[in-house]
Motif scaffolding. Structure first.
Motif, PDB file in Angstrom:
ATOM      1  N   LEU A 163       0.928  -1.312   0.045  1.00 38.06           N
ATOM      2  CA  LEU A 163       0.024  -0.068  -0.272  1.00 38.06           C
ATOM      3  C   LEU A 163       0.853   1.323   0.075  1.00 38.06           C
ATOM      4  CD1 LEU A 163      -2.778  -1.064   2.555  1.00 38.06           C
ATOM      5  CD2 LEU A 163      -3.111  -0.672  -0.047  1.00 38.06           C
ATOM      6  N   ALA A 164       1.946   0.996   0.627  1.00 38.89           N
ATOM      7  CA  ALA A 164       2.890   2.256   0.829  1.00 38.89           C
ATOM      8  C   ALA A 164       3.515   2.786  -0.475  1.00 38.89           C
ATOM      9  CB  ALA A 164       3.714   2.140   2.022  1.00 38.89           C
ATOM     10  N   GLN A 165       3.668   1.708  -1.495  1.00 41.46           N
ATOM     11  CA  GLN A 165       4.270   2.324  -2.548  1.00 41.46           C
ATOM     12  C   GLN A 165       3.436   3.064  -3.440  1.00 41.46           C
ATOM     13  OE1 GLN A 165       4.619  -1.623  -5.132  1.00 41.46           O
ATOM     14  NE2 GLN A 165       5.845  -2.542  -3.612  1.00 41.46           N
ATOM     15  N   THR A 166       2.050   3.304  -2.938  1.00 43.06           N
ATOM     16  CA  THR A 166       1.492   4.250  -3.909  1.00 43.06           C
ATOM     17  C   THR A 166       0.916   5.532  -3.175  1.00 43.06           C
ATOM     18  OG1 THR A 166      -0.404   2.866  -3.528  1.00 43.06           O
ATOM     19  CG2 THR A 166       0.813   2.461  -5.716  1.00 43.06           C
ATOM     20  N   GLY A 167       1.069   5.506  -1.736  1.00 43.83           N
ATOM     21  CA  GLY A 167       0.786   6.630  -1.020  1.00 43.83           C
ATOM     22  C   GLY A 167       0.779   6.654   0.619  1.00 43.83           C
ATOM     23  N   ASP A 168       0.517   7.297   1.374  1.00 47.19           N
ATOM     24  CA  ASP A 168       0.575   7.110   2.842  1.00 47.19           C
ATOM     25  C   ASP A 168      -0.510   6.472   2.948  1.00 47.19           C
ATOM     26  OD1 ASP A 168       2.377   9.348   2.425  1.00 47.19           O
ATOM     27  OD2 ASP A 168       0.839  11.177   3.147  1.00 47.19           O
ATOM     28  N   VAL A 169      -0.193   5.417   4.325  1.00 50.29           N
ATOM     29  CA  VAL A 169      -1.013   4.617   5.166  1.00 50.29           C
ATOM     30  C   VAL A 169      -1.314   4.758   6.399  1.00 50.29           C
ATOM     31  CG1 VAL A 169      -1.408   2.062   5.212  1.00 50.29           C
ATOM     32  CG2 VAL A 169      -0.016   3.172   3.184  1.00 50.29           C
ATOM     33  N   MET A 170      -2.268   4.765   6.875  1.00 54.77           N
ATOM     34  CA  MET A 170      -2.868   4.646   8.384  1.00 54.77           C
ATOM     35  C   MET A 170      -2.724   3.143   8.804  1.00 54.77           C
ATOM     36  SD  MET A 170      -6.087   7.153   7.370  1.00 54.77           S
ATOM     37  CE  MET A 170      -6.372   7.408   9.072  1.00 54.77           C
ATOM     38  N   VAL A 171      -2.360   2.979  10.175  1.00 48.30           N
ATOM     39  CA  VAL A 171      -2.551   1.709  10.615  1.00 48.30           C
ATOM     40  C   VAL A 171      -2.997   2.194  12.154  1.00 48.30           C
ATOM     41  CG1 VAL A 171      -1.142  -0.093  11.780  1.00 48.30           C
ATOM     42  CG2 VAL A 171      -0.318   1.140   9.875  1.00 48.30           C
ATOM     43  N   GLN A 172      -4.374   1.433  12.152  1.00 44.37           N
ATOM     44  CA  GLN A 172      -5.050   1.752  13.433  1.00 44.37           C
ATOM     45  C   GLN A 172      -5.682   0.465  14.260  1.00 44.37           C
ATOM     46  OE1 GLN A 172      -8.250   3.616  11.508  1.00 44.37           O
ATOM     47  NE2 GLN A 172      -7.667   5.576  12.046  1.00 44.37           N
TER      48      GLN A 172
END
Length: 283
Positions: A161-170
């Motif tokens: 996922l982080a290859q294409t944009g910022d990611v949230m982990v919750q």
């Protein structure tokens, strides 16, 4: 035309939950019609207002959408305004609201190109399960739930996922399974109605299947929703504040939807009329 009610090509006649806005505007003597937001033949100088409603492909082309909004905002009245749309279409706005004291679901942010050991993070915080969510997304697209035992798989998916944009982990909020989310809807800063919504994650257990209106009986939770709008600090013609219960039993802001939220007008008597009057007051 007075008002172009904006939708996208796959839904040219508006969402059924919100279609009642058109007759409500007509009852006020306003000519309002659905318009596909990126229709190249549309001359935005010919309408008094462009109202963003069901532009549900905007997250797939965020930069094109916000550039379009900036252009349209120079040609006619646009709601919500282009700066709001740019701000709200990347979930980084949650960090800003949290910095202003709004209780937000705990989030670890992974920048584009970054990486993170999900198992280590979950162990550090005592999370039994996690949710990975792109910072630019809608309708749970690209959102995944993993148990702590699946941490190696989650770590690999996070890297993808982080290859294409910022990611949230919750943390995964287990209360979703019975309570869902509570959505508080506001028109021009004034509370209109509330709707309880089931989880959007397709694999999440759910205690009910369809969104239902309810009368808020939790004054503290409604006050939380109001405080979110106060923290934004700018006028919003429409807003939906999504609240959920965290794993300690406390309400938390999940998302503030001020770009193209479903407003569930058909579920609340008088809601379409209230929004129509708020729109008319802007003209």
């Amino acid at each position: 035309m007075d008002i172009a009610v904006l939708t996208f090509a796959a839904l040219p006649q508006l969402d059924a939950f919100d279609a009642s806005l058109l007759p409500a505007l007509a009852a006020l003597g306003l000519d309002a019609r659905p318009v596909v937001w990126d229709d190249p033949a549309m001359d935005w100088r010919t309408v008094r207002m462009a109202l963003v409603r069901n532009t549900w492909d905007s997250h797939l082309r965020r930069e094109a959408f916000v550039a379009w909004a900036e252009k349209v905002g120079r040609l006619t009245q646009l709601h919500n305004p282009a700066p709001v749309l740019r701000w709200n279409t990347h979930k980084g706005y949650l960090r800003e609201l949290e910095g202003k004291g709004v209780p937000v679901t705990p989030t670890t942010w992974v920048p584009q190109g970054g990486a993170l050991d999900v198992g280590e993070l979950a162990g550090k915080h005592g999370w039994d399960a996690v949710v990975l969510k792109p910072a630019v997304s809608a309708g749970a697209l690209g959102t995944h739930r993993f148990s702590r035992a699946e941490a190696p798989i989650a770590t690999a998916r996070l890297a993808e996922l982080a290859q294409t944009g910022d990611v949230m982990v919750q943390p995964y909020l287990t209360a979703f399974e019975k309570e869902g989310e509570r959505s508080y809807v506001f028109f021009d800063g004034v509370f209109s109605h509330a709707v309880r919504r089931p989880p959007t994650l397709p694999d999440a257990p759910r205690g009910f299947a369809e969104p239902t209106a309810f009368s808020p009986d939790n004054a503290a939770e409604l006050r939380l929703a109001e405080s979110v709008l106060e923290a934004v600090g700018r006028p919003l013609l429409y807003a939906r504040v999504d609240v959920a219960t965290d794993n300690a039993g406390q309400p938390r802001l999940q998302e503030l939807e001020v770009t193209e939220p479903r407003l569930f007008l058909s579920l609340a008597p008088g809601a379409a009329d209230r929004l129509a009057r708020a729109i008319a007051a802007k003209l």
